[in-house]
Structures are given as C-alpha cells and as structure tokens.
Write a protein that holds these residues in place. Structure first.
Motif, PDB file in Angstrom:
ATOM      1  N   TYR A 156      31.844 -68.860 -23.726  1.00 45.50           N
ATOM      2  CA  TYR A 156      31.346 -67.603 -23.194  1.00 45.50           C
ATOM      3  C   TYR A 156      30.881 -67.835 -21.772  1.00 45.50           C
ATOM      4  O   TYR A 156      30.631 -68.953 -21.359  1.00 45.50           O
ATOM      5  N   SER A 196      28.046 -67.271 -18.879  1.00 45.04           N
ATOM      6  CA  SER A 196      26.609 -67.001 -18.826  1.00 45.04           C
ATOM      7  C   SER A 196      26.339 -65.603 -18.285  1.00 45.04           C
ATOM      8  O   SER A 196      25.301 -65.024 -18.538  1.00 45.04           O
ATOM      9  N   ARG A 197      27.305 -65.054 -17.569  1.00 48.04           N
ATOM     10  CA  ARG A 197      27.138 -63.692 -17.043  1.00 48.04           C
ATOM     11  C   ARG A 197      27.270 -62.641 -18.142  1.00 48.04           C
ATOM     12  O   ARG A 197      26.670 -61.591 -18.059  1.00 48.04           O
ATOM     13  N   THR A 198      28.090 -62.942 -19.146  1.00 44.13           N
ATOM     14  CA  THR A 198      28.335 -61.947 -20.199  1.00 44.13           C
ATOM     15  C   THR A 198      27.616 -62.274 -21.506  1.00 44.13           C
ATOM     16  O   THR A 198      27.615 -61.458 -22.412  1.00 44.13           O
ATOM     17  N   ALA A 199      27.003 -63.446 -21.582  1.00 47.22           N
ATOM     18  CA  ALA A 199      26.326 -63.862 -22.824  1.00 47.22           C
ATOM     19  C   ALA A 199      25.092 -63.004 -23.075  1.00 47.22           C
ATOM     20  O   ALA A 199      24.434 -62.541 -22.141  1.00 47.22           O
ATOM     21  N   ASP A 200      24.792 -62.805 -24.350  1.00 44.36           N
ATOM     22  CA  ASP A 200      23.558 -62.115 -24.706  1.00 44.36           C
ATOM     23  C   ASP A 200      22.373 -62.938 -24.218  1.00 44.36           C
ATOM     24  O   ASP A 200      22.389 -64.168 -24.290  1.00 44.36           O
ATOM     25  N   LYS A 201      21.372 -62.259 -23.749  1.00 44.83           N
ATOM     26  CA  LYS A 201      20.169 -62.941 -23.280  1.00 44.83           C
ATOM     27  C   LYS A 201      18.992 -62.490 -24.125  1.00 44.83           C
ATOM     28  O   LYS A 201      18.915 -61.351 -24.556  1.00 44.83           O
ATOM     29  N   PHE A 202      18.065 -63.431 -24.365  1.00 43.51           N
ATOM     30  CA  PHE A 202      16.913 -63.153 -25.211  1.00 43.51           C
ATOM     31  C   PHE A 202      15.746 -63.985 -24.700  1.00 43.51           C
ATOM     32  O   PHE A 202      15.854 -65.198 -24.563  1.00 43.51           O
ATOM     33  N   VAL A 203      14.650 -63.340 -24.397  1.00 44.41           N
ATOM     34  CA  VAL A 203      13.471 -64.043 -23.904  1.00 44.41           C
ATOM     35  C   VAL A 203      12.670 -64.550 -25.100  1.00 44.41           C
ATOM     36  O   VAL A 203      12.439 -63.819 -26.057  1.00 44.41           O
ATOM     37  N   ASN A 259      19.318 -74.944 -22.533  1.00 48.33           N
ATOM     38  CA  ASN A 259      19.994 -73.853 -23.226  1.00 48.33           C
ATOM     39  C   ASN A 259      20.970 -74.402 -24.266  1.00 48.33           C
ATOM     40  O   ASN A 259      20.991 -73.954 -25.415  1.00 48.33           O
TER      41      ASN A 259
END
Length: 107
Positions: free
Chosen positions: A9, A11-18, A41
């Motif tokens: 994947y 990193s621009r399109t990956a889901d992000k979660f804080v 990561n």
C-alpha cells in the motif's frame, strides 16, 4: 540477505489512525523496531498482524497475500508447515524465533 519487500500500500492512501500511547511505550517500540531493522510503523503493523493471525481474526486478503506467488519455495513450505501446527505450537515457535532474534540483536 534478501531486501525487504515493499509495502503493498502507499502511505498516501493507507488508512491512518492516531493512537495515544502510555508513557514510555513509544521509546520501547522504537527500540524494538531498531533491533528488527524496521520502522516503528512496520513494527506495529507486524505485531498487530501476528496478534490477529493468532486469534484467527484476519480476513482472506491477508491470507491471500501470505499465499502470493512472491513467496519463495522455502517460504511457502514454512507457511504450509506452520499452518499445520496447533495454535499452541505456533505461539511457541513464534516466541522462540522472537527470542533468538532478540539474542542475535544483543550480540
């Protein structure tokens, strides 16, 4: 030594979660990631995947990746034999490998 595989994947399109980490955990993760020659990561994702695999909670997409043609003959054989082990045996083997990796990193 084989080069690390690229992530499947971007990193621009990956889901992000804080995630809010308890005091000291970020440093512990950073140290373990360095010992495994991974980014923080990648270390976190690898550990989450392993945990979910052990619980049988991953979907078919990951299983498809594990069976992908990118795997060498030896990797396929190891994966096939690993899947034939009981959950207890799988956990013991993973713990043994992790322990050996930690010992090698300390040397």
């Amino acid at each position: 030594m084989r080069p690390m595989k690229q992530a499947i994947y971007s990193s621009r399109t990956a889901d992000k979660f804080v995630v809010r980490l308890p005091d000291g955990m970020r440093e512990r993760i950073a140290e373990v990631a360095r010992n495994h020659h991974r980014s923080m990561n990648s270390e976190i994702i690898a550990r989450l995947e392993q945990s979910l695999l052990q619980e049988g909670a991953l979907d078919e997409d990951l299983n498809m990746r594990l069976d992908s043609p990118e795997l060498s003959l030896h990797e396929r054989e190891l994966l096939q034999r690993f899947r034939q082990l009981t959950r207890r045996q799988q956990n013991a083997l993973v713990a043994l490998i992790a322990h050996d990796t930690e010992l090698a990193a300390e040397a």
